[in-house]
Design a protein around this motif. Structure first.
Motif, PDB file in Angstrom:
ATOM      1  N   ALA A  82      -3.024  -1.436  -5.133  1.00 35.00           N
ATOM      2  CA  ALA A  82      -1.902  -0.647  -4.632  1.00 35.00           C
ATOM      3  C   ALA A  82      -1.631  -1.080  -3.197  1.00 35.00           C
ATOM      4  N   CYS A  83      -0.355  -1.085  -2.826  1.00 34.41           N
ATOM      5  CA  CYS A  83       0.005  -1.486  -1.469  1.00 34.41           C
ATOM      6  C   CYS A  83       1.170  -0.638  -0.988  1.00 34.41           C
ATOM      7  N   SER A  84       0.988   0.016   0.132  1.00 38.98           N
ATOM      8  CA  SER A  84       2.047   0.840   0.727  1.00 38.98           C
ATOM      9  C   SER A  84       2.861  -0.032   1.664  1.00 38.98           C
ATOM     10  N   GLY A  85       3.954  -0.610   1.140  1.00 34.93           N
ATOM     11  CA  GLY A  85       4.757  -1.553   1.909  1.00 34.93           C
ATOM     12  C   GLY A  85       4.433  -2.970   1.477  1.00 34.93           C
ATOM     13  N   ASN A  86       5.226  -3.915   1.909  1.00 33.02           N
ATOM     14  CA  ASN A  86       5.001  -5.319   1.540  1.00 33.02           C
ATOM     15  C   ASN A  86       5.351  -6.231   2.728  1.00 33.02           C
ATOM     16  N   GLY A  88       1.568  -4.204   3.688  1.00 31.05           N
ATOM     17  CA  GLY A  88       1.231  -2.846   4.060  1.00 31.05           C
ATOM     18  C   GLY A  88      -0.240  -2.583   3.797  1.00 31.05           C
ATOM     19  N   LYS A  89      -0.609  -1.312   3.763  1.00 32.04           N
ATOM     20  CA  LYS A  89      -2.009  -0.960   3.502  1.00 32.04           C
ATOM     21  C   LYS A  89      -2.325  -1.230   2.029  1.00 32.04           C
ATOM     22  N   PRO A 108      -8.491   1.112   2.107  1.00 36.85           N
ATOM     23  CA  PRO A 108      -7.335   0.234   2.353  1.00 36.85           C
ATOM     24  C   PRO A 108      -7.547  -0.747   3.507  1.00 36.85           C
ATOM     25  N   ASN A 114       0.338  -6.564  -2.655  1.00 40.27           N
ATOM     26  CA  ASN A 114      -0.161  -6.157  -3.965  1.00 40.27           C
ATOM     27  C   ASN A 114      -0.771  -7.339  -4.717  1.00 40.27           C
ATOM     28  N   ARG A 204       0.827   5.762  -7.893  1.00 37.73           N
ATOM     29  CA  ARG A 204       1.697   5.998  -6.726  1.00 37.73           C
ATOM     30  C   ARG A 204       3.122   5.504  -6.931  1.00 37.73           C
ATOM     31  N   LYS A 205       3.489   5.204  -8.166  1.00 38.91           N
ATOM     32  CA  LYS A 205       4.842   4.678  -8.423  1.00 38.91           C
ATOM     33  C   LYS A 205       5.848   5.793  -8.353  1.00 38.91           C
TER      34      LYS A 205
END
Length: 205
Positions: A82-86, A88-89, A108, A114, A204-205
């Motif tokens: 999982a990645c918050s942003g691209n 990101g964390k 993270p 991702n 988280r989608k």
């Protein structure tokens, strides 16, 4: 004279699979209610018994359903990232496919992607089972990560910056491991359209 090598099939245990080390196989069945396992003298016999369930009749319904044609293998794990942003964390993990029990989780980490997380998750799983002498199959929903593992190189377009130094160190270690090791575990594509989200999904989608 050295002892003849044996292969241990664990159908029902903490982590079902094929093991070449009894100590590791024993860990999977010790304390497991209704454990089912057997030793074989050749890898071919073990693989045939493992995939065909070795005639073991007391298999739970959940495993029978997973092993039906067109469904995922029950004796497997699933990995995801999982990645918050691209970028990101970024974080990743591996779980037992049938039960969803988490085997490992990392992150993270700052300024990752991702694809990188998916790649690292597969390599982590390969190294994890290499230590256990297990042939458990690994599911991923990332075609890119599968290609990178086959090529033994993370072909990311992400640029290194001070914030993601840790991520690039992990990539380097993973690539080194791939070049120095071999493995018997199958890396399989998770069929999201047919089976739904991969069990290791972070939701988280």
């Amino acid at each position: 004279m050295s002892a003849k090598k044996k292969y241990y099939v664990v159908w029902k245990g903490h982590i079902p699979g094929i093991y070449t080390d009894w100590n590791e196989a024993e860990k999977q069945v010790k304390g497991f209610d209704g454990a089912a396992f057997k030793s074989f003298s050749t890898e071919a016999e073990a693989r045939e018994a493992y995939s065909g369930n070795g005639g073991f009749k007391a298999t739970p319904k959940k495993i029978i359903q997973f092993d039906r044609v067109g469904w995922p293998l029950s004796q497997s794990i699933a990995v995801d990232a999982a990645c918050s942003g691209n970028p990101g964390k970024m974080e990743y993990r591996g779980v037992i496919t049938v039960s969803g029990k988490e085997l490992f989780r990392q992150g993270p980490f700052d300024q990752g992607t991702n694809n990188i997380g998916e790649f690292l998750a597969i390599v982590h799983a390969l190294a994890y089972f290499k230590k256990m002498n297990s042939f458990v199959s690994i599911y991923t929903d990332s075609v890119n990560a599968m290609k990178w593992v086959n090529q033994k190189e993370a072909r990311t377009k992400l640029e290194p910056v001070p914030e993601n130094l840790r991520v690039f160190e992990m990539i380097a270690r993973a690539e080194t491991w791939l070049h120095k090791n071999s493995w018997n575990n199958k890396i399989l594509k998770w069929n999201t359209q047919l089976w739904g989200e991969i069990p290791a999904d972070f939701g988280r989608k």
